[in-house]
Design a protein around this motif. Structure first.
Motif, PDB file in Angstrom:
ATOM      1  N   ILE A 196      -5.126  -1.532  -5.489  1.00  0.00           N
ATOM      2  CA  ILE A 196      -5.752  -1.483  -4.166  1.00  0.00           C
ATOM      3  C   ILE A 196      -6.877  -2.509  -4.080  1.00  0.00           C
ATOM      4  O   ILE A 196      -7.005  -3.238  -3.082  1.00  0.00           O
ATOM      5  CB  ILE A 196      -6.277  -0.062  -3.858  1.00  0.00           C
ATOM      6  CG1 ILE A 196      -5.104   0.910  -3.712  1.00  0.00           C
ATOM      7  CG2 ILE A 196      -7.114  -0.066  -2.571  1.00  0.00           C
ATOM      8  CD1 ILE A 196      -5.515   2.346  -3.470  1.00  0.00           C
ATOM      9  N   LEU A 256       0.825  -1.205   0.000  1.00  0.00           N
ATOM     10  CA  LEU A 256       0.000   0.000   0.000  1.00  0.00           C
ATOM     11  C   LEU A 256       0.860   1.255   0.000  1.00  0.00           C
ATOM     12  O   LEU A 256       0.543   2.246  -0.667  1.00  0.00           O
ATOM     13  CB  LEU A 256      -0.940  -0.002   1.208  1.00  0.00           C
ATOM     14  CG  LEU A 256      -1.926   1.165   1.284  1.00  0.00           C
ATOM     15  CD1 LEU A 256      -2.835   1.192   0.067  1.00  0.00           C
ATOM     16  CD2 LEU A 256      -2.753   1.090   2.565  1.00  0.00           C
ATOM     17  N   GLU A 297      -3.438   2.175 -10.264  1.00  0.00           N
ATOM     18  CA  GLU A 297      -3.283   2.240  -8.807  1.00  0.00           C
ATOM     19  C   GLU A 297      -4.550   1.745  -8.109  1.00  0.00           C
ATOM     20  O   GLU A 297      -4.485   0.949  -7.155  1.00  0.00           O
ATOM     21  CB  GLU A 297      -2.985   3.684  -8.399  1.00  0.00           C
ATOM     22  CG  GLU A 297      -2.933   3.913  -6.904  1.00  0.00           C
ATOM     23  CD  GLU A 297      -3.409   5.300  -6.529  1.00  0.00           C
ATOM     24  OE1 GLU A 297      -3.368   5.612  -5.328  1.00  0.00           O
ATOM     25  OE2 GLU A 297      -3.823   6.065  -7.418  1.00  0.00           O
ATOM     26  N   GLY A 357       0.937   4.072  -2.883  1.00  0.00           N
ATOM     27  CA  GLY A 357       0.705   5.481  -2.582  1.00  0.00           C
ATOM     28  C   GLY A 357       1.751   6.414  -3.134  1.00  0.00           C
ATOM     29  O   GLY A 357       1.517   7.619  -3.233  1.00  0.00           O
ATOM     30  N   CYS A 413      -0.813  10.320  -0.480  1.00  0.00           N
ATOM     31  CA  CYS A 413      -0.667  11.209  -1.629  1.00  0.00           C
ATOM     32  C   CYS A 413      -0.853  12.674  -1.259  1.00  0.00           C
ATOM     33  O   CYS A 413      -0.285  13.562  -1.905  1.00  0.00           O
ATOM     34  CB  CYS A 413      -1.609  10.795  -2.760  1.00  0.00           C
ATOM     35  SG  CYS A 413      -3.357  11.055  -2.450  1.00  0.00           S
ATOM     36  N   ASP A 441      -4.160   5.523   1.401  1.00  0.00           N
ATOM     37  CA  ASP A 441      -3.567   5.937   0.130  1.00  0.00           C
ATOM     38  C   ASP A 441      -3.772   7.436  -0.093  1.00  0.00           C
ATOM     39  O   ASP A 441      -2.871   8.144  -0.546  1.00  0.00           O
ATOM     40  CB  ASP A 441      -4.193   5.138  -1.006  1.00  0.00           C
ATOM     41  CG  ASP A 441      -3.662   5.545  -2.366  1.00  0.00           C
ATOM     42  OD1 ASP A 441      -2.483   5.312  -2.636  1.00  0.00           O
ATOM     43  OD2 ASP A 441      -4.445   6.111  -3.166  1.00  0.00           O
TER      44      ASP A 441
END
Length: 443
Positions: free
Chosen positions: A131, A17, A127, A21, A151, A147
């Motif tokens: 996930i 994860l 992305e 991210g 970001c 996430d």
């Protein structure tokens, strides 16, 4: 295909994860520099705020269709190869942005931003796919929330790094753009690491690189009315947030007479709050649900934000209080909305069309951002209070457009809930009546 429990180790998944991210973190870290260095870019290239908006428009413009094409690329070549390809295109775009300063050509920067944005949203589709691949069921919203928090650190870091780097390098804009290039290269390396770990995982589990069932345009008509109503809210709310954020620093300086440091701080407040709130809200959604209720509250915060900035008069001296309140409300919106909306999309589309849902959503977001960025650019040819008020009036109208569909969905879900309760009650009554009839029959 869901991974085997033996390999789907908890520590590995959370490490994955973090790697996932990195891509959105870098996109926001690199993508925000025109907003934070708007004054410096205008001075260096001798352009206006309208041209600064073109840097946003040309970043979003290709994604009006490239999100769909990127989905086709994923479908054809697999998500791993596609993700690496998308990351390499980001490097090329950022290299041109750096070269634009060396060549003193604003056109080259615009071209660089266009190439930078070419497959940017396609990377977000990949992305989101990762996930959903690594986090199932009750962990999905929490994963999206974390996430989001990761970001958001990109925007926070950008607000700190760029002004500092510009000042310490004797006002050398090229150093800021060179930093962006280094970050893009680092992002590419992280993507390669992520895809290799995912490949090893599939080899161990004896599965192949699952090709994303994305972007069969003939299947879009199968989406429910709820998806399209949600889509209207999503794309409009996102357009308001990013267009406003892109112009907020210069507006804070011109309308509220704030210095560069204070304006950058206010710009970063929504991202600080988002980094904190998104994992918390995601965990709450996993435990309690109530997606539509939370989205409605978040959208209302955005409506309050745009109302405040529309009603605020021009300040004769430095004015921080009301812009700060507006920025806090904006942060409450973004930190909540993102953590709920993206895990909500797989719930309202067919399971084999999740990629299509993500791709169509990203495409529509970029259509709206591009369209209204050009409109805002025309409004801000001259930067004064009246023109910024025109922009704020447009943002207020759009935030209302994003709010109304959620009111409809809230009422729709309440109606469906009561119908289900009545149906269950009727079924129970019918069952009881049958049991009574059976028991009353003579044996």
């Amino acid at each position: 295909m869901e991974k085997m429990t033996s390999w789907h180790d908890t520590n590995l998944r959370w490490f994955i994860l973090v790697l996932i991210g990195v891509y959105p973190l870098v996109q926001f870290l690199i993508g925000e520099y025109p907003a934070l260095l708007g004054e410096q870019i205008k001075s260096y290239f001798e352009v206006s705020q309208a041209e600064i908006n073109y840097l946003l428009s040309f970043r979003s413009f290709p994604n009006m269709i490239m999100s769909l094409i990127g989905g086709l690329i994923i479908d054809t070549f697999g998500v791993r190869r596609s993700y690496v390809f998308f990351g390499s295109i980001v490097i090329i775009g950022q290299l041109l942005c750096f070269m634009s300063v060396i060549l003193n050509s604003f056109i080259v920067m615009v071209i660089g931003r266009f190439i930078f944005g070419l497959f940017e949203s396609s990377g977000f589709v990949a992305e989101s796919y990762y996930i959903n691949k690594w986090f199932k069921g009750k962990e999905n919203s929490l994963a999206f929330g974390i996430d989001t928090g990761i970001c958001r650190l990109g925007s926070i870091a950008a607000a700190i790094i760029y002004p500092y780097l510009y000042t310490t390098s004797n006002n050398d804009l090229s150093q800021c753009l060179l930093m962006c290039l280094y970050i893009a290269i680092l992002s590419f390396i992280i993507i390669v690491i992520l895809t290799q770990i995912d490949r090893c995982s599939d080899l161990r589990d004896k599965t192949s690189d699952q090709k994303l069932d994305s972007i069969d345009l003939r299947q879009i008509k199968q989406f429910s009315l709820e998806f399209y109503v949600t889509l209207i809210s999503c794309v409009t709310c996102y357009a308001v947030f990013f267009i406003f954020g892109y112009n907020s620093v210069e507006m804070f300086k011109h309308i509220y007479k704030l210095d560069q440091k204070t304006a950058n701080t206010l710009f970063s407040i929504p991202y600080y709050l988002s980094a904190i709130l998104s994992p918390i809200v995601g965990h709450y959604i996993d435990k309690k649900g109530k997606n539509i209720e939370i989205l409605l509250i978040a959208s209302f915060c955005q409506l309050l934000t745009t109302t405040i900035f529309y009603l605020m008069p021009e300040c004769d001296t430095s004015c921080v209080a009301f812009p700060m309140i507006g920025s806090i409300l904006n942060g409450l919106f973004f930190g909540t909305y993102y953590a709920v909306m993206w895990p909500h999309i797989p719930l309202i589309v067919p399971s084999h069309m999740v990629g299509t849902g993500f791709g169509l959503t990203f495409a529509c977001i970029n259509i709206e951002i591009t369209s209204f960025s050009f409109i805002v650019a025309s409004m801000l040819q001259i930067e004064n209070y009246q023109n910024y008020q025109q922009m704020n009036q447009l943002m207020l109208f759009l935030s209302l457009v994003g709010f109304i569909p959620l009111v409809y969905l809230f009422q729709y879900h309440r109606t469906q809930y009561h119908k289900n309760i009545h149906a269950q009650t009727d079924d129970n009554l019918s069952t009881n009546q049958i049991e009574l009839i059976v028991k009353s029959k003579p044996t």
